[in-house]
Design a protein around this motif. Structure first.
Motif, PDB file in Angstrom:
ATOM      1  N   CYS A  74      12.919  11.481  37.690  1.00 60.32           N
ATOM      2  CA  CYS A  74      14.224  12.150  37.670  1.00 60.32           C
ATOM      3  C   CYS A  74      14.937  11.964  36.331  1.00 60.32           C
ATOM      4  O   CYS A  74      15.063  10.858  35.830  1.00 60.32           O
ATOM      5  CB  CYS A  74      15.106  11.599  38.801  1.00 60.32           C
ATOM      6  N   SER A  75      15.421  13.065  35.768  1.00 55.61           N
ATOM      7  CA  SER A  75      16.133  13.028  34.488  1.00 55.61           C
ATOM      8  C   SER A  75      17.622  13.235  34.696  1.00 55.61           C
ATOM      9  O   SER A  75      18.399  13.294  33.743  1.00 55.61           O
ATOM     10  CB  SER A  75      15.620  14.159  33.580  1.00 55.61           C
ATOM     11  N   TYR A  76      18.013  13.370  35.934  1.00 53.85           N
ATOM     12  CA  TYR A  76      19.326  13.859  36.315  1.00 53.85           C
ATOM     13  C   TYR A  76      20.245  12.704  36.732  1.00 53.85           C
ATOM     14  O   TYR A  76      21.428  12.715  36.491  1.00 53.85           O
ATOM     15  CB  TYR A  76      19.022  14.822  37.460  1.00 53.85           C
ATOM     16  N   ALA A 215      10.127  24.061  51.942  1.00 59.17           N
ATOM     17  CA  ALA A 215       9.382  22.838  51.618  1.00 59.17           C
ATOM     18  C   ALA A 215       8.962  22.919  50.155  1.00 59.17           C
ATOM     19  O   ALA A 215       8.836  24.021  49.605  1.00 59.17           O
ATOM     20  CB  ALA A 215       8.156  22.722  52.511  1.00 59.17           C
ATOM     21  N   SER A 216       8.765  21.774  49.536  1.00 61.91           N
ATOM     22  CA  SER A 216       8.339  21.786  48.135  1.00 61.91           C
ATOM     23  C   SER A 216       7.256  20.733  47.917  1.00 61.91           C
ATOM     24  O   SER A 216       6.967  19.922  48.809  1.00 61.91           O
ATOM     25  CB  SER A 216       9.536  21.495  47.215  1.00 61.91           C
ATOM     26  N   MET A 217       6.660  20.783  46.739  1.00 60.65           N
ATOM     27  CA  MET A 217       5.714  19.720  46.351  1.00 60.65           C
ATOM     28  C   MET A 217       5.891  19.518  44.844  1.00 60.65           C
ATOM     29  O   MET A 217       5.822  20.473  44.066  1.00 60.65           O
ATOM     30  CB  MET A 217       4.265  20.142  46.653  1.00 60.65           C
ATOM     31  N   LYS A 252       6.732  21.967  39.345  1.00 59.99           N
ATOM     32  CA  LYS A 252       5.937  21.314  38.298  1.00 59.99           C
ATOM     33  C   LYS A 252       6.738  20.174  37.672  1.00 59.99           C
ATOM     34  O   LYS A 252       7.872  20.391  37.227  1.00 59.99           O
ATOM     35  CB  LYS A 252       5.582  22.347  37.226  1.00 59.99           C
ATOM     36  N   TYR A 253       6.138  19.001  37.625  1.00 59.56           N
ATOM     37  CA  TYR A 253       6.829  17.853  37.025  1.00 59.56           C
ATOM     38  C   TYR A 253       7.177  18.151  35.566  1.00 59.56           C
ATOM     39  O   TYR A 253       6.314  18.538  34.776  1.00 59.56           O
ATOM     40  CB  TYR A 253       5.936  16.596  37.113  1.00 59.56           C
ATOM     41  N   LYS A 254       8.472  17.985  35.229  1.00 56.40           N
ATOM     42  CA  LYS A 254       8.942  18.162  33.852  1.00 56.40           C
ATOM     43  C   LYS A 254       9.239  16.773  33.280  1.00 56.40           C
ATOM     44  O   LYS A 254       9.903  15.963  33.930  1.00 56.40           O
ATOM     45  CB  LYS A 254      10.232  18.991  33.812  1.00 56.40           C
TER      46      LYS A 254
HETATM   47  O1  V47 Z   1      13.049  17.151  45.124  1.00 61.39           O
HETATM   48  C1  V47 Z   1      13.550  16.576  40.138  1.00 61.39           C
HETATM   49  C2  V47 Z   1      12.513  18.180  41.785  1.00 61.39           C
HETATM   50  C3  V47 Z   1      13.705  18.887  43.560  1.00 61.39           C
HETATM   51  C4  V47 Z   1      12.216  16.847  38.465  1.00 61.39           C
HETATM   52  O2  V47 Z   1      14.574  25.176  48.785  1.00 61.39           O
HETATM   53  C5  V47 Z   1      11.862  17.726  39.467  1.00 61.39           C
HETATM   54  O3  V47 Z   1      14.897  27.067  47.813  1.00 61.39           O
HETATM   55  C6  V47 Z   1      10.183  18.543  38.178  1.00 61.39           C
HETATM   56  O4  V47 Z   1      13.844  21.157  45.835  1.00 61.39           O
HETATM   57  N1  V47 Z   1      10.455  17.698  37.170  1.00 61.39           N
HETATM   58  C7  V47 Z   1      15.017  19.482  43.994  1.00 61.39           C
HETATM   59  N2  V47 Z   1      10.854  18.580  39.333  1.00 61.39           N
HETATM   60  C8  V47 Z   1      15.028  20.999  43.820  1.00 61.39           C
HETATM   61  C9  V47 Z   1      14.411  21.739  44.969  1.00 61.39           C
HETATM   62  C10 V47 Z   1      14.511  23.207  45.067  1.00 61.39           C
HETATM   63  C11 V47 Z   1      14.571  23.976  43.918  1.00 61.39           C
HETATM   64  C12 V47 Z   1      14.651  25.354  44.058  1.00 61.39           C
HETATM   65  C13 V47 Z   1      14.704  25.974  45.292  1.00 61.39           C
HETATM   66  C14 V47 Z   1      14.651  25.183  46.425  1.00 61.39           C
HETATM   67  C15 V47 Z   1      14.717  25.834  47.760  1.00 61.39           C
HETATM   68  C16 V47 Z   1      14.538  23.803  46.322  1.00 61.39           C
HETATM   69  O5  V47 Z   1      13.613  18.965  42.163  1.00 61.39           O
HETATM   70  C17 V47 Z   1      13.445  17.443  43.830  1.00 61.39           C
HETATM   71  C18 V47 Z   1      12.307  17.160  42.886  1.00 61.39           C
HETATM   72  O6  V47 Z   1      11.075  17.440  43.472  1.00 61.39           O
HETATM   73  N3  V47 Z   1      12.686  17.516  40.493  1.00 61.39           N
HETATM   74  N4  V47 Z   1      13.283  16.145  38.887  1.00 61.39           N
HETATM   75  C19 V47 Z   1      11.470  16.842  37.268  1.00 61.39           C
HETATM   76  N5  V47 Z   1      11.703  15.980  36.261  1.00 61.39           N
END
Ligand code: V47
Length: 380
Positions: A74-76, A215-217, A252-254
């Motif tokens: 997390c960068s946030y 859901a996300s990954m 995608k991990y940033k």
């Molecule tokens: O769970 C945080 C991700 C997610 C980083 O439901 C990162 O429509 C990459 O879930 N690199 C939150 N990813 C955002 C999210 C989301 C976004 C858009 C649409 C929807 C939806 C949901 O952001 C976190 C985490 O997996 N995240 N930091 C990073 N450095």
């Protein structure tokens, strides 16, 4: 069995709409034949949503970046009082909503960090306020990780807490916080936050009480292909029971400005391959989202050729999570015309949707024009 024989069996199964096994998912991840993966994923996408690609007009509210967790990706996150931290009051967040009165947005996406002080009742008041100011808007809010903490803090069961939020006006739950379900990887990248089963349980309860979710990954860090398939399989199993997921978002991990920076980022080929495998493996989740604020518009658009059928929204420069992690989209905002053109130029048909994928008819009266570049597909 030879590798090409395995791929041709998989291809036949996909043509006949059969479910892939975990081993077959792994075979797909091991393939470098991007053209084959794209054609298989496009086939499945077209069965699900034809030549349509969806988007919505939305904005985000990120209540705080002060977080009790310290996830390595997390960068946030900031500590309370640290430079760059924020923690909006309810009034400040409602002022954001007031600025959208009369504007054509159909969704507000509220997601932030897990603040040490705010509990469920704070967020119920927020949702009630949003509902009062923007009565028609769909409120998609709070990852399962945020929900877990705010509801526990209020001493309620997940079901009781979700019911309160639903009654206040919550419409659905976003897909964040899933990261990677595998226990040892989860421990490495976000050790202290809600375990995988808790995330899954919260979504299952939400579906049971009539709150759909996404859901996300989070991929492209220290996970293996087997970890990704395990993650997708757990989602597929849950979806078999509830049918409550609308969309899946590969994130995608940033790597900028976070503790895992030395890992770097996967390339575009890996991202496109991952889109295809997710589309092929998750045969019961209707939509795959290509989230342009994170991928950048160019790569997000390419993902449409690899099974994605949704571009998320217009965003209006209201999210910081990805720009803080190094996304090229530093101030993510795109207007209706640019969004429709971006999709139409690929030959797909842009469809403005509501949050539950109902099709909106606004395009006709908003001056939408034929794309400048027509591909073969749009002429078929
Ligand atoms: O769970 C945080 C991700 C997610 C980083 O439901 C990162 O429509 C990459 O879930 N690199 C939150 N990813 C955002 C999210 C989301 C976004 C858009 C649409 C929807 C939806 C949901 O952001 C976190 C985490 O997996 N995240 N930091 C990073 N450095």
């Amino acid at each position: 069995m030879s590798y090409s024989k395995m791929l041709s069996i998989i291809s036949e199964k996909i043509n006949s709409g059969e479910r892939l096994t975990a081993d077959e998912g792994l075979v797909l991840y091991q393939s470098n034949d991007l053209a084959l993966l794209a054609s298989m994923a496009l086939n499945v996408k077209q069965r699900a949503s034809g030549n349509k690609v969806f988007f919505n007009r939305n904005f985000h509210i990120e209540p705080t970046n002060v977080c009790v967790f310290e996830c390595n990706f997390c960068s946030y996150r900031r500590s309370a009082g640290q430079e760059g931290s924020w923690d909006y009051s309810i009034d400040e967040m409602l002022d954001i909503c007031r600025s959208y009165r009369g504007k054509p947005v159909s969704e507000v996406h509220i997601v932030g960090a897990v603040h040490p002080k705010h509990d469920l009742h704070f967020f119920v008041r927020l949702i009630e306020g949003v509902r009062e100011i923007l009565p028609e808007i769909h409120i998609k809010a709070f990852t399962a990780v945020e929900l877990d903490c705010m509801i526990r803090k209020a001493g309620l069961s997940i079901e009781a807490g979700l019911n309160l939020l639903k009654k206040a006006g919550l419409g659905s739950i976003p897909g964040g916080g899933a990261e990677i379900f595998n226990h040892s990887v989860r421990r490495k990248i976000c050790g202290s936050k809600a375990p995988a089963q808790r995330w899954l349980d919260i979504h299952e309860i939400a579906h049971k009480i009539g709150l759909p979710s996404n859901a996300s990954m989070l991929y492209g860090h220290v996970e293996t292909y087997a970890d990704r398939i395990d993650h997708l399989e757990r989602l597929r199993n849950l979806q078999d029971r509830t049918a409550g997921f609308n969309a899946f978002i590969p994130l995608k991990y940033k790597s900028a400005n976070n503790a895992m920076n030395s890992i770097g980022e996967v390339n575009a080929i890996e991202t496109l391959k991952n889109f295809a495998v997710c589309r092929l493996f998750l045969d019961n989740i209707p939509h795959i989202k290509s989230y342009w604020p994170m991928l950048g518009k160019g790569l997000a658009r390419m993902a449409l050729e690899f099974g994605a059928d949704d571009m998320d929204g217009t965003i209006d420069d209201s999210t910081k999570i990805y720009s803080m992690a190094g996304s090229d989209e530093i101030s993510p905002a795109i207007d209706l015309e640019q969004m429709t053109e971006l999709i139409a130029e690929t030959g797909f048909i842009p469809i403005e949707r509501d949050s539950l994928y109902g099709e909106l008819k606004i395009l006709e009266d908003s001056g939408f024009q034929e794309p400048r570049i027509k591909t073969l597909r749009s002429q078929l």
